[in-house]
Design an enzyme around this catalytic site. Structure first.
Site, PDB file in Angstrom:
ATOM      1  N   SER A 288      23.958   1.982   9.225  1.00 48.56           N
ATOM      2  CA  SER A 288      25.017   1.319   9.984  1.00 48.56           C
ATOM      3  C   SER A 288      25.815   0.447   9.015  1.00 48.56           C
ATOM      4  CB  SER A 288      24.385   0.464  11.091  1.00 48.56           C
ATOM      5  OG  SER A 288      25.358  -0.314  11.742  1.00 48.56           O
TER       6      SER A 288
ATOM      7  N   LYS B  55      27.083   5.364  10.538  1.00 51.53           N
ATOM      8  CA  LYS B  55      27.772   4.699  11.652  1.00 51.53           C
ATOM      9  C   LYS B  55      28.652   3.621  11.053  1.00 51.53           C
ATOM     10  CE  LYS B  55      25.885   1.288  14.776  1.00 51.53           C
ATOM     11  NZ  LYS B  55      24.844   1.025  15.789  1.00 51.53           N
TER      12      LYS B  55
ATOM     13  N   LYS C 101      31.128   0.281  11.876  1.00 52.07           N
ATOM     14  CA  LYS C 101      31.485  -0.725  12.866  1.00 52.07           C
ATOM     15  C   LYS C 101      33.006  -0.779  12.965  1.00 52.07           C
ATOM     16  CE  LYS C 101      27.406  -2.476  13.891  1.00 52.07           C
ATOM     17  NZ  LYS C 101      26.888  -2.500  15.266  1.00 52.07           N
TER      18      LYS C 101
ATOM     19  N   ASP D 221      30.792   2.212  16.185  1.00 50.43           N
ATOM     20  CA  ASP D 221      30.212   1.233  17.116  1.00 50.43           C
ATOM     21  C   ASP D 221      31.165   0.054  17.239  1.00 50.43           C
ATOM     22  OD1 ASP D 221      28.633  -0.415  18.661  1.00 50.43           O
ATOM     23  OD2 ASP D 221      26.986  -0.587  17.220  1.00 50.43           O
TER      24      ASP D 221
ATOM     25  N   GLU E  45      30.100   4.270  20.270  1.00 53.31           N
ATOM     26  CA  GLU E  45      29.094   3.364  20.837  1.00 53.31           C
ATOM     27  C   GLU E  45      29.725   2.100  21.422  1.00 53.31           C
ATOM     28  OE1 GLU E  45      25.958   2.634  17.997  1.00 53.31           O
ATOM     29  OE2 GLU E  45      25.096   0.988  19.138  1.00 53.31           O
TER      30      GLU E  45
ATOM     31  N   ASP F  16      24.900   0.858  24.296  1.00 49.00           N
ATOM     32  CA  ASP F  16      23.900   0.025  23.643  1.00 49.00           C
ATOM     33  C   ASP F  16      23.735  -1.228  24.517  1.00 49.00           C
ATOM     34  OD1 ASP F  16      22.572  -1.821  22.019  1.00 49.00           O
ATOM     35  OD2 ASP F  16      23.800  -1.560  20.251  1.00 49.00           O
TER      36      ASP F  16
ATOM     37  N   LYS G 299      16.918   0.307  22.195  1.00 53.16           N
ATOM     38  CA  LYS G 299      16.335  -0.760  21.378  1.00 53.16           C
ATOM     39  C   LYS G 299      15.281  -1.427  22.253  1.00 53.16           C
ATOM     40  CE  LYS G 299      20.592  -1.889  18.853  1.00 53.16           C
ATOM     41  NZ  LYS G 299      21.744  -2.818  18.763  1.00 53.16           N
TER      42      LYS G 299
ATOM     43  N   GLY H 128      19.021  -0.338  15.864  1.00 53.66           N
ATOM     44  CA  GLY H 128      18.384  -1.300  14.971  1.00 53.66           C
ATOM     45  C   GLY H 128      18.983  -2.674  15.128  1.00 53.66           C
TER      46      GLY H 128
HETATM   47  O1  OSB Z   1      25.100  -2.839  17.664  1.00 51.30           O
HETATM   48  O2  OSB Z   1      23.699  -1.564  16.803  1.00 51.30           O
HETATM   49  C1  OSB Z   1      24.220  -2.671  16.857  1.00 51.30           C
HETATM   50  C2  OSB Z   1      22.802  -4.938  14.115  1.00 51.30           C
HETATM   51  C3  OSB Z   1      22.709  -6.133  14.795  1.00 51.30           C
HETATM   52  C4  OSB Z   1      23.133  -6.193  16.099  1.00 51.30           C
HETATM   53  C5  OSB Z   1      23.665  -5.059  16.725  1.00 51.30           C
HETATM   54  C6  OSB Z   1      23.733  -3.858  16.058  1.00 51.30           C
HETATM   55  C7  OSB Z   1      23.332  -3.806  14.707  1.00 51.30           C
HETATM   56  C8  OSB Z   1      23.434  -2.620  13.885  1.00 51.30           C
HETATM   57  C9  OSB Z   1      22.530  -2.535  12.668  1.00 51.30           C
HETATM   58  O3  OSB Z   1      24.249  -1.740  14.052  1.00 51.30           O
HETATM   59  C10 OSB Z   1      21.509  -1.475  12.770  1.00 51.30           C
HETATM   60  C11 OSB Z   1      20.456  -1.635  11.695  1.00 51.30           C
HETATM   61  O4  OSB Z   1      20.638  -1.082  10.616  1.00 51.30           O
HETATM   62  O5  OSB Z   1      19.430  -2.309  11.944  1.00 51.30           O
HETATM   63 MG    MG Z   2      25.355  -1.035  18.775  1.00 49.73          MG
END
Ligand code: OSB
Ligand code: MG
Length: 369
Positions: free
Chosen positions: A135, A161, A163, A188, A213, A238, A262, A290
């Site tokens: 990510s 992924k 952001k 995302d 996402e 999510d 999660k 994650g």
């Molecule tokens: O939205 O998936 C998310 C990290 C912190 C809070 C929200 C998210 C994330 C990540 C990181 O996208 C995922 C990872 O590598 O742990």
């Molecule tokens: Mg997310």
């Protein structure tokens, strides 16, 4: 086994590189680590609430309060055989799924150690290693983003992924797609759009993305269903999915076609498995999200992601993607096929580096019966 003592550690760890999402930028990652003593064994759990209420209303401070003042008093001195029983015992606390899930993880670790079985076995996992991706946070320019993505591809990640947020979305995603035409790519938004502003995302629909996402607000299943009707790319939820009921309703109303699971967000591994069990028979893909976990939470994510319905790569990257020093002795590394091995030792299958834990602990409290 009787729960004798619980220590809560507030841990603050420096990230190797800042992580920026639509809700903020962080250089460090805070969480709570729970250490539960019972029957001569120690179980560890990670509560993934962050320092700030950007992703969720929960924070390390609210989770500390809810655990210490409400949840631990009803658990200490009590017999806990089945981690699955925790949810009903803590039902009297409304919300606060991350606080509950952190404790539940420690109970799973204890249970596995007592029964000499790995968490993967206990949960019904089937894969010895799981497909993972990375990510990538928001970068200063599309060029920089393409460079960072390229570096992760060089390390062996086969799914990325990125952001996005308003003003950092279409141009960035197009640039990555142009540079890597066949990459398994997804975006995302962390709830940064409204149904109206999401019109700007229409160009994404022709970029062959795996999914989009959480474009809209956490409490907005309805507008997600309207948005999904306007996009051919699957929407994945999510933040919006906090329970099995939310998952069922989101699928029934067409608010998403894929679910990011999660355990922290849904109140624990038991509910995470229940969402998996809802989706698998109807062919709805799920994948493991994650929260920049330490080795403790990462071990839990790997076990969860080994269940058969987790058919898309998880946001579970190698330890070195996040931290120079972790609190577990085990570090997780990426295999050549973009997978990570699922731990096999009893419980979570990790051991605590107590000296490393000491170095990153900024507050702790021990509660006994
Ligand atoms: O939205 O998936 C998310 C990290 C912190 C809070 C929200 C998210 C994330 C990540 C990181 O996208 C995922 C990872 O590598 O742990
Ligand atoms: Mg997310």
């Amino acid at each position: 086994m009787k729960i004798e003592r619980v220590t809560i550690y507030h841990v603050s760890m420096p990230l190797r590189s800042p992580f920026e999402t639509s809700f903020g930028r962080s250089q460090r990652r805070d969480c709570l680590l729970l250490e539960v003593n019972a029957a001569g064994l120690i179980g560890y759990g990670e509560c993934v609430a962050d320092r700030d209420p950007g992703y969720s209303y929960e924070t390390v401070a609210t989770a500390w309060h809810i655990l210490k003042d409400f949840i631990l008093p009803v658990i200490l001195g009590k017999e806990m055989q089945e981690p699955r029983d925790l949810a009903s015992r803590v039902d009297f606390v409304r919300g606060h799924p991350m606080a509950k899930a952190g404790l539940e993880m420690a109970l799973w670790d204890l249970h596995g150690k007592a029964e000499d079985r790995s968490l993967r076995e206990l949960l019904g996992g089937v894969h010895p290693r799981v497909e993972v991706g990375v990510s990538v946070g928001i970068q200063e320019s599309p060029e920089k983003l393409v460079q960072v993505v390229g570096e992760y591809l060089d390390q062996g990640y086969r799914r990325v992924k990125i952001k996005i947020k308003p003003g950092h979305d279409v141009v960035e995603t197009q640039a990555v797609r142009r540079a890597f035409p066949t990459l398994r790519l997804q975006v995302d938004a962390n709830a940064a759009y409204t149904l109206e502003s999401a019109v700007a995302l229409h160009p994404l629909d022709s970029l062959n993305l795996l999914l989009i996402e959480q474009p809209l607000d956490e409490d907005d299943l309805w507008d997600h269903s309207r948005m999904q009707a306007q996009f051919t790319t699957p929407i994945c939820l999510d933040e919006s999915i906090l329970s099995v009921r939310h998952a069922r309703q989101a699928l029934e109303m067409g608010a998403c076609r894929i679910i990011n699971i999660k355990a922290g967000r849904v109140g624990g591994l038991s509910q995470a498995v229940a969402i998996h069990d809802l989706c698998q028979p109807v062919g709805v893909p799920v994948w493991c999200g994650g929260m920049l976990e330490t080795g403790v939470g990462r071990a839990s994510n790997l076990a969860l992601a080994s269940l058969p319905g987790f058919t898309l790569p998880g946001d579970i990257s190698a330890t070195e993607r996040y931290y120079t020093e972790d609190i577990t002795r085990e570090r997780f590394s990426l295999n050549e096929d973009s997978t990570i091995d699922v731990p096999t030792a009893p419980g979570l299958g990790v051991t605590m580096d107590t000296e490393a834990l000491g170095r990153v602990t900024i507050a702790r409290v021990t509660v006994e019966e």
